[in-house]
Design a protein around this motif. Structure first.
Motif, PDB file in Angstrom:
ATOM      1  N   ASP A   1       0.964  -1.131   0.055  1.00  0.00           N
ATOM      2  CA  ASP A   1      -0.060  -0.124   0.074  1.00  0.00           C
ATOM      3  C   ASP A   1       0.973   1.169  -0.200  1.00  0.00           C
ATOM      4  O   ASP A   1       2.160   1.139  -0.083  1.00  0.00           O
ATOM      5  CB  ASP A   1      -1.235  -0.290   1.293  1.00  0.00           C
ATOM      6  CG  ASP A   1      -0.214  -0.348   2.497  1.00  0.00           C
ATOM      7  OD1 ASP A   1       0.755   0.203   2.399  1.00  0.00           O
ATOM      8  OD2 ASP A   1      -0.606  -0.679   3.451  1.00  0.00           O
ATOM      9  N   PHE A   2       0.382   2.382   0.300  1.00  0.00           N
ATOM     10  CA  PHE A   2       1.170   3.497   0.309  1.00  0.00           C
ATOM     11  C   PHE A   2       2.387   3.491   1.449  1.00  0.00           C
ATOM     12  O   PHE A   2       3.478   3.995   0.774  1.00  0.00           O
ATOM     13  CB  PHE A   2       0.175   4.900   0.619  1.00  0.00           C
ATOM     14  CG  PHE A   2       0.976   6.113   0.639  1.00  0.00           C
ATOM     15  CD1 PHE A   2       1.438   6.496  -0.493  1.00  0.00           C
ATOM     16  CD2 PHE A   2       1.254   6.642   1.775  1.00  0.00           C
ATOM     17  CE1 PHE A   2       2.227   7.737  -0.506  1.00  0.00           C
ATOM     18  CE2 PHE A   2       2.247   7.769   1.913  1.00  0.00           C
ATOM     19  CZ  PHE A   2       2.652   8.349   0.614  1.00  0.00           C
ATOM     20  N   VAL A   3       2.053   2.958   2.296  1.00  0.00           N
ATOM     21  CA  VAL A   3       2.972   3.047   3.455  1.00  0.00           C
ATOM     22  C   VAL A   3       4.251   2.057   3.066  1.00  0.00           C
ATOM     23  O   VAL A   3       5.401   2.511   3.044  1.00  0.00           O
ATOM     24  CB  VAL A   3       2.633   2.444   4.833  1.00  0.00           C
ATOM     25  CG1 VAL A   3       3.630   2.327   5.802  1.00  0.00           C
ATOM     26  CG2 VAL A   3       1.480   3.424   5.218  1.00  0.00           C
ATOM     27  N   THR A   4       4.012   0.944   2.212  1.00  0.00           N
ATOM     28  CA  THR A   4       5.171   0.115   2.256  1.00  0.00           C
ATOM     29  C   THR A   4       5.810   0.859   0.867  1.00  0.00           C
ATOM     30  O   THR A   4       7.023   0.822   1.112  1.00  0.00           O
ATOM     31  CB  THR A   4       4.479  -1.156   1.289  1.00  0.00           C
ATOM     32  OG1 THR A   4       3.101  -1.242   1.677  1.00  0.00           O
ATOM     33  CG2 THR A   4       5.091  -2.222   1.446  1.00  0.00           C
ATOM     34  N   ALA A   5       5.093   1.495   0.035  1.00  0.00           N
ATOM     35  CA  ALA A   5       5.574   2.266  -0.918  1.00  0.00           C
ATOM     36  C   ALA A   5       6.571   3.350  -0.353  1.00  0.00           C
ATOM     37  O   ALA A   5       7.786   3.625  -0.875  1.00  0.00           O
ATOM     38  CB  ALA A   5       4.900   2.988  -2.171  1.00  0.00           C
TER      39      ALA A   5
END
Lengths: 651, 332
Positions: free
Chosen positions: B33-37
């Motif tokens: 998700d955005f956090v991983t990215a």
């Protein structure tokens, strides 16, 4: 110049790749004021080109090479001051006149003078009233164009004048009709609107280019009668272009016969019909089937097709002696089919349904030719498709006699049906669109064999050769594509394809209606010869009564999904009992008929002939009510709705 | 008519709901998700991120909830006028998009007007002068325009402008107006810069439109009703406008449904090349970084415009074509 129009030595060329083709060659004729001149010829004879040249509407690659088209500038010879109340409306229009004689061949088609003549002094109606009117504009709007172009009537006065004109051509509610769109009208009413449009500027000459070829026979009679009446009432002249000699016989004062762009013969209609002089015209008359032509006399086409059979086709299972006792080859019992219109959304209008085939029972004996006649939309094509299960009936049974064993085709699954598909084949109306343009003649004719996996390559080649010989075509044509054949040849290829599987029953759906008279006779004779040589049985669907009389042993007349009368051909034609059959027969213009044909034609649009509720007792049928066939003896049956005695059969 | 309108509006709502679900699903489809990215990006820069911080971020952004809950939050928010929060910009979506939507509309509406203004006269001319030298010339130019990729044209123009005039034609306004409130001068500056992207984006469209109008009109010119009108004695120009041209317009009206979303999103790559402050590049980067709410709101906006566009074109078609209006059970 006393004549209204004089065409002198007119030659027209069409520019093609690598030169110019002469479409009209030294054509001369005249039109006198108030007379009807018929231009007759096959397709490609140049008769429409004459009209286009007069109107200045030649296609872009066409040009007048030589000759003169002299028009005496005059509107109708009608005395507007003495007009009745109806025409008074129209009389208020001021029409600018043309001085002296104009040579139309001398004018640029787009010049203002030519535009003033076109539509103002000479106007034209066309074959297909559907495509000849703009679908996006009301008929009032389109008729109004003419008023704007050729009169100085103020725009606010258009409406009553247009309504008066529409009333004159037979619209029952003219004030409302002004605001109707073409698609809201039937074909006949559209053609009436076209006539109103072309006559509102009171031109001296009306050119009618095949005005009724796209219409049903009863509607054709009404439209021709209307043109005849208006001609007399408005004092105009008519140039009628047609291929139908029957129409010519009843409409024309003078006839001009065209063949390959040249005038073959011209003169008073009576002389032409009584004493045709030119061999071409004589041949044309011999090739024309008439209401009185029975099956014994043979039509003489210009070129007869030589049909020969050979070993492969002769090799067909023989019917056992008693096989025909089991029943007719094909029998339809109480067949019913209702089409449901598309539903319009969840909350939209309720579905419209149409009873296309309504409890029809028919039987065809082996070796017979049953004619199925009726006007467009009567359900005859649907019925023929049900017979071969191309359309599934809602109810009723289809029985097929397979060498003495009766098979209920309607109970078979699609897979079980396959062997019986070989036994019945279809010949289509339009030879051009029923042959795939990307397949060679060999591929087309061999396709049924391929589908049913019959024979190897060598057998198929042999078979196709034999079939081509059978329909009188050279087998050298095998590798050609359909576009290199004429309409008649294409239809013969279609016939060869239908016979490839050696069927017992052939369903012919209007097999000659797309063909010219001369070619028509050729194909009809071929079908007759093939029937005899191969022992075929035909179901012959047609709207052409004369063709049916020539071809069929028995006739069934359909109207609104019902068979209204059925019997031996001679009984149907000589002693028609049902009012619809009588109306249908009366509407056929016969070239031999006496001069009162038009006066017998129903003058009113929407006559009761096609409306079961308006038939006189005992024939009347209200709505979807059940009706029964009553025997008249000799295999002659007629549909009756209510009880009561039958009137005397017409002699 | 009233029933028809209500039914249409209802089906529009249903399809929008379905589209929003699909959009959400597709954005969530790639792994992570955005956090991983975000974390990967930080780590690639050599920063360490503690698992607690990651969990905190997840909770902060609501990414720890189930996808269904996230979707429900998003939809409910939209219904209240809250389009969510852009992770990447740390701003509410509306603020990120704000000016860009306006400028996109300006650029693309100008482009569409340009396409219509140029292609209509040329298309009609080409059709009425079929197989003449000018028709062939126009066809050649048309194919050239169709075959040239827009971004290439943009690059060539950028290069030439820089080479000859020593100016940068990128962007939509002079640099001093960036991030300034709107003023008359700013508007003038925008207009000054506008023509280049309009021409760049519009060439292919113009070329295609000329070809289509020519083909449509040629079909109509051969119809029997044109001969009828000629037989009445109508002058060629009036005839052309009243009958065949009117008929040839139908496909273009039917196309309005596709035009509206283009007005907002169109020409992403050209915008990126020419660094135009329009919405295209933002959408691109939002999709790359899985900025769920920004990308989702964008796509939903496009969907709304498509559906509304279709609705408008259907109504227009019904108004202009009596066959559609009357045959489908309508009243006069």
């Amino acid at each position: 110049m006393k004549d209204l129009l004089r065409v002198r030595n007119l030659s027209v060329g069409f520019g093609l790749q690598g030169g110019e083709a002469r479409v009209l060659d030294d054509v001369s004729f005249r039109v006198r004021p108030g007379s009807t001149v018929a231009l007759v010829g096959e397709s490609g004879s140049g008769k429409s080109t004459v009209a286009r040249a007069i109107m200045g509407l030649l296609p872009r690659n066409g040009r007048i090479v030589d000759g003169r088209i002299l028009l005496r500038g005059a509107h109708t010879g009608f005395d507007w001051a003495a007009a009745d109340a109806h025409l008074k409306h129209l009389a208020r229009i001021h029409r600018p006149d043309l001085d002296g004689v104009v040579d139309l061949a001398d004018h640029d088609p787009d010049s203002p003078r030519m535009r003033a003549i076109r539509g103002g002094h000479v106007s034209m109606i066309f074959q297909d009233p559907m495509s000849s009117l703009s679908p996006l504009h009301t008929i009032g709007n389109q008729i109004g164009d003419v008023l704007g172009l050729h009169t100085d009537l103020p725009r606010r006065e258009y409406r009553p004048v247009i309504a008066a004109m529409l009333e004159l051509v037979g619209f029952p509610d003219p004030a409302r009709a002004v605001d109707l769109y073409p698609f809201e009208l039937s074909g006949g009413m559209r053609q009436r609107a076209m006539i109103a449009m072309s006559l509102i500027a009171a031109p001296g000459l009306l050119i009618a280019d095949e005005p009724t070829s796209a219409l049903d026979v009863t509607v054709q009679a009404q439209i021709l009668k209307l043109i005849q009446d208006l001609k007399a009432r408005l004092g105009m002249a008519v140039l009628l272009i047609t291929h139908d000699l029957g129409v010519v016989a009843h409409m024309a004062d003078e006839v001009v016969v065209l063949y390959k762009g040249q005038v073959m013969e011209a003169g008073a209609a009576e002389d032409i019909f009584r004493r045709p002089a030119h061999p071409y015209l004589k041949a044309l008359f011999k090739a024309l089937p008439r209401l009185s032509t029975d099956r014994a006399t043979r039509l003489v086409p210009l070129r007869e097709v030589k049909s020969r059979t050979a070993h492969l086709l002769a090799d067909k299972p023989v019917w056992p002696a008693a096989a025909d006792d089991a029943g007719p080859l094909l029998a339809l019992d109480d067949v019913d089919k209702t089409f449901t219109g598309k539903k319009k959304g969840w909350l939209g209008a309720p579905r419209t349904t149409r009873h296309a085939v309504n409890g029809v029972s028919l039987a065809i004996r082996r070796g017979d030719n049953l004619g199925l006649v009726g006007e467009s939309g009567c359900g005859k094509t649907t019925l023929s498709k049900i017979a071969m299960r191309a359309i599934e009936p809602d109810a009723g049974s289809i029985r097929f006699n397979d060498h003495g064993r009766i098979v209920h085709l309607d109970r078979l699954s699609a897979r079980e049906m396959i062997p019986y598909r070989r036994r019945m084949q279809y010949i289509f109306q339009d030879p051009a669109s029923s042959l795939d343009p990307r397949m060679t003649v060999f591929a087309l004719i061999a396709e049924p064999l391929r589908i049913h996996d019959i024979g190897d390559k060598a057998f198929r080649v042999e078979m196709v050769k034999e079939l081509l010989t059978l329909v009188g075509l050279d087998h050298k044509f095998m590798n050609r594509f359909p576009h290199s054949f004429s309409g008649g040849q294409k239809q013969r290829i279609g016939i060869a394809r239908a016979l490839a599987l050696q069927p017992d029953l052939v369903l012919c759906d209007e097999p000659v209606s797309a063909l010219d008279v001369v070619v028509q006779a050729q194909v009809l004779n071929l079908l007759k010869d093939l029937q005899k040589a191969l022992g075929l049985t035909y179901l012959f669907v047609s709207h052409n009564m004369a063709v049916v009389r020539y071809m069929c042993d028995r006739v069934a007349v359909m109207c609104m999904g019902r068979v209204v009368e059925e019997g031996p051909t001679d009984r149907i034609f000589d002693a028609p009992t049902h009012p619809y059959t009588r109306a249908l027969l009366a509407a056929v213009p016969d070239p031999d008929g006496s001069g009162d044909w038009l006066s017998k034609a129903g003058p009113e649009p929407r006559t009761g002939a096609g409306d079961p509720a308006a038939w006189p007792a005992p024939f009347a049928i209200a709505g979807d009510a059940v009706a029964t066939m009553r025997e008249l003896g000799g295999g002659h049956r007629v549909l009756v709705g209510t009880g009561g005695p039958l009137p005397e059969a017409a002699a | 008519m009233y029933v028809y309108l209500m039914r249409r509006l209802f089906t529009m709502l249903v399809s929008l709901l379905a589209i929003s679900g699909l959009i959400f699903l597709i954005i969530q489809l790639p792994p992570g998700d955005f956090v991983t990215a975000y974390v990967t990006e930080l780590e690639s820069q050599g920063e360490m991120v503690s698992p607690e911080k990651i969990a905190f971020l997840r909770q902060q952004y609501g990414l720890d909830k189930s996808p269904l809950e996230q979707y429900a939050d998003w939809i409910v928010g939209i219904l209240q006028g809250d389009f969510g929060y852009s992770f990447e910009y740390n701003l509410p979506v509306t603020e990120v998009v704000g000016d860009r939507v306006l400028l996109s509309i300006v650029v693309n509406a100008a482009t569409i007007l340009f396409i219509y203004a140029v292609s209509f006269p040329l298309g009609v001319y080409a059709a009425t002068h079929q197989y003449t030298l000018s028709d062939y010339g126009l066809s050649f130019l048309g194919f050239l325009g169709l075959a040239t990729p827009n971004f290439l044209l943009a690059l060539v123009l950028l290069y030439l402008a820089n080479r000859w005039f020593g100016t940068s034609i990128g962007g939509l306004m002079d640099p001093q107006y960036l991030n300034r409130p709107w003023s008359v001068d700013k508007v003038l500056s925008v207009l000054e810069h506008l023509w280049v992207p309009v021409v760049v984006i519009g060439t292919a469209g113009t070329a295609g439109m000329i070809r289509r109008l020519r083909a449509n009109l040629l079909d109509e010119l051969n119809q029997a009703y044109v001969v009828t009108a000629k037989a009445k004695g109508m002058a060629p120009r009036r005839l052309l406008v009243k009958y065949p041209l009117r008929m040839a317009l139908n496909p273009f009206i039917a196309d309005i449904g596709n035009l509206l979303p283009q007005v907002v999103s169109g020409a992403v790559i050209v915008s990126a090349v020419m660094s135009l402050p329009t919405t295209g590049p933002v959408l691109l980067s939002a999709l790359q970084s899985q900025d769920v709410y920004l990308a989702g709101s964008f796509l939903l906006l496009l969907a709304v415009l498509t559906v509304v566009g279709m609705f408008v074109s259907d109504l227009l078609l019904a108004a202009l074509d009596p066959r559609i209006r009357l045959v489908s059970g309508g009243r006069r």
